[in-house]
Structure formats: C-alpha cells, structure tokens
Design an enzyme around this catalytic site. Sequence first.
Site, PDB file in Angstrom:
ATOM      1  N   ASP A  10      -7.895  -4.129   1.592  1.00 54.40           N
ATOM      2  CA  ASP A  10      -7.308  -2.797   1.444  1.00 54.40           C
ATOM      3  C   ASP A  10      -8.039  -1.887   2.430  1.00 54.40           C
ATOM      4  O   ASP A  10      -9.104  -2.242   2.946  1.00 54.40           O
ATOM      5  CB  ASP A  10      -7.478  -2.295   0.006  1.00 54.40           C
ATOM      6  CG  ASP A  10      -6.826  -0.940  -0.241  1.00 54.40           C
ATOM      7  OD1 ASP A  10      -5.850  -0.619   0.461  1.00 54.40           O
ATOM      8  OD2 ASP A  10      -7.293  -0.195  -1.114  1.00 54.40           O
ATOM      9  N   SER A  11      -7.479  -0.713   2.657  1.00 50.64           N
ATOM     10  CA  SER A  11      -8.157   0.246   3.516  1.00 50.64           C
ATOM     11  C   SER A  11      -9.407   0.809   2.835  1.00 50.64           C
ATOM     12  O   SER A  11     -10.264   1.387   3.495  1.00 50.64           O
ATOM     13  CB  SER A  11      -7.219   1.396   3.890  1.00 50.64           C
ATOM     14  OG  SER A  11      -6.761   2.044   2.721  1.00 50.64           O
ATOM     15  N   CYS A  73      -2.712  -3.278  -0.005  1.00 47.11           N
ATOM     16  CA  CYS A  73      -2.641  -1.940   0.587  1.00 47.11           C
ATOM     17  C   CYS A  73      -1.175  -1.678   0.887  1.00 47.11           C
ATOM     18  O   CYS A  73      -0.531  -2.480   1.583  1.00 47.11           O
ATOM     19  CB  CYS A  73      -3.472  -1.898   1.865  1.00 47.11           C
ATOM     20  SG  CYS A  73      -3.245  -0.418   2.881  1.00 47.11           S
ATOM     21  N   GLU A 152     -10.388   8.279  -8.048  1.00 45.69           N
ATOM     22  CA  GLU A 152     -11.723   7.928  -7.573  1.00 45.69           C
ATOM     23  C   GLU A 152     -12.806   8.754  -8.262  1.00 45.69           C
ATOM     24  O   GLU A 152     -13.939   8.292  -8.442  1.00 45.69           O
ATOM     25  CB  GLU A 152     -11.809   8.093  -6.052  1.00 45.69           C
ATOM     26  CG  GLU A 152     -10.974   7.071  -5.300  1.00 45.69           C
ATOM     27  CD  GLU A 152     -11.293   7.001  -3.819  1.00 45.69           C
ATOM     28  OE1 GLU A 152     -12.179   7.759  -3.358  1.00 45.69           O
ATOM     29  OE2 GLU A 152     -10.656   6.190  -3.111  1.00 45.69           O
ATOM     30  N   CYS A 184       1.015   2.987  -5.202  1.00 42.82           N
ATOM     31  CA  CYS A 184      -0.319   3.133  -4.621  1.00 42.82           C
ATOM     32  C   CYS A 184      -1.275   2.394  -5.531  1.00 42.82           C
ATOM     33  O   CYS A 184      -1.169   2.502  -6.764  1.00 42.82           O
ATOM     34  CB  CYS A 184      -0.714   4.604  -4.512  1.00 42.82           C
ATOM     35  SG  CYS A 184      -2.449   4.863  -4.010  1.00 42.82           S
ATOM     36  N   HIS A 186      -4.234   2.934  -6.314  1.00 42.87           N
ATOM     37  CA  HIS A 186      -5.076   3.784  -7.162  1.00 42.87           C
ATOM     38  C   HIS A 186      -4.375   4.158  -8.478  1.00 42.87           C
ATOM     39  O   HIS A 186      -5.029   4.417  -9.485  1.00 42.87           O
ATOM     40  CB  HIS A 186      -5.422   5.095  -6.437  1.00 42.87           C
ATOM     41  CG  HIS A 186      -6.503   4.976  -5.410  1.00 42.87           C
ATOM     42  ND1 HIS A 186      -6.314   4.330  -4.221  1.00 42.87           N
ATOM     43  CD2 HIS A 186      -7.779   5.442  -5.399  1.00 42.87           C
ATOM     44  CE1 HIS A 186      -7.436   4.407  -3.497  1.00 42.87           C
ATOM     45  NE2 HIS A 186      -8.336   5.073  -4.197  1.00 42.87           N
TER      46      HIS A 186
END
Length: 268
Positions: A10-11, A73, A152, A184, A186
């Site tokens: 992933d990035s 990603c 995050e 996404c 996240h």
Amino acid sequence: MNQNPIGIFDSGIGGLTVLREITRLLPKENTIYLGDTARVPYGSKSKETVERYSLEVAHFLLKYGIKMLVAACNTASAYALDRLKKELAIPVIGVIEPGAKAALLATRTKRIGVIGTEGTIRSNAYASAIKALDPDVSTFTKACPLFVPLAEEGWTDDSVTFSVAERYLGELKAHGIDTLVLGCTHYPLLKGVLAKVMGPGVTLIDSAESTAEEVKRVLIENSMQNNGADAHAAHRFFVTDSPERFVTVGRRFFGERLEGAELARLAE
C-alpha cells in the site's frame, strides 16, 4: 503446499486492513507487507508515477520469493494493476474488482454508493468496474478525504467523526442507495460510525474482506495454499520511511501483532 509468503503493498498504512482480513481468513499464510510511506499518498500522483512506484515495490517484494502480490491500495489497483499483471509471473490481485463484485451481490435496488479518497473517486475505477459487470446499476460516488486522518488518529467512534460522516454521506442517502462500498482501506476502521449514519437498510461493502476472499480463491485454484498441519504464519513489515510512526499508527489497524517494521530501500 507452498510456504512462500503473500506480498501485500500500500502507499502507507491503510492496506493493513486488507492484511488483517487475509490473516484472519488464511491464518497459516506467511506475509510480507510494504508500506511506501516515503511517497504517500498515491492518490495525488499521475497514472505513470503510480505505475512506476508500484513496479518498484513489486520488484522489492519479489526478492523475498512472494507467491502472489496484493495491491492493497485503491489508487494502485486503479492505475497499475494491468501493468503489474502483464510484467509479473505471479498472480496479482487488487481491491477494486472484489469490492465491485461484492456490491453487486449485495444490492437489491441496483443503486450503489462508493466512497473513497479524491484520487480513487476521480479515477472512476469502482463505478467502471461495477458498470462493466452490470450496466443497469446506478452508481453514486463521494470523495471523503477527512476519513483517512480520522482513522489514523484513532477517532473511530467520536462525535466529530459522526458529524463529518453525516455531512459527507447525506448526499448519498438522498440518492436512495442500498449498498455502500468503502473504497479506501482506511474506512473499515470507521464501519461503526458509517453504519449508524447510513442506517440498517444500507449494506456496507468492506473491500478488505472481499479481497481476502479473492486471495483465498486464487490460492486454492492454483494449489498455492500453505496448508501444512504445523504451519505457523510469519508476518514481516517493511516501510520506506519512519518505521516508528508506522508501528504506532499501524497497531490501530492490525493490532499488537505489528511488533516492528524494517526500512526498505527500493531500486529506482
């Protein structure tokens, strides 16, 4: 039996939700994860740049004998998957097609919403994948960039997050969707808040779960699974910058099993 590891990249940190689902579904599989934290985010980069970054990461992971590559990603899946499949001699899986398939199985009204970062929504990758599978489906998309820092930060059940979600998702609710793709990696951390905002009539599609199912299917189909009776999975983590921060924030995504990360030097 194939004990070689599955490579996941992933990035940054979000792909750990995909890794978490893979390890839950396939607890005997060894894995190597790389977060390209020095160059995050990919979403603001051009297609050519994302392809180049993805190939550099892939060649780094290939040195460790990976048997499969998972682009955990959304931007890399949208922009670089075809190139990776063309140039690598191992199976390559992205997160978009599995999510699109799961959304089509879930929808009753053929009205599907997709949320993601600005880059993912701008790429139109989910809408295109859904339309390719069923042209009669109506898709509605919304970029939700603030969800990433909230996840995050660990604000996964916070009044601020709820207010942001209500503001972002009001438009999609007005379209009468019955299925919402979390586009996404996240966003699975915010499932509780998103479910409250959308209500019980809307099914949330976690692409991490769908991708793990696809990984399992491909491993079985190619007789590549590590199914030894005494298999004890090992998980190794690499980043291209700031291992300490990756571990601190990453534990919110993957738990205490993330003990440390090594610094990766990618070949330009």
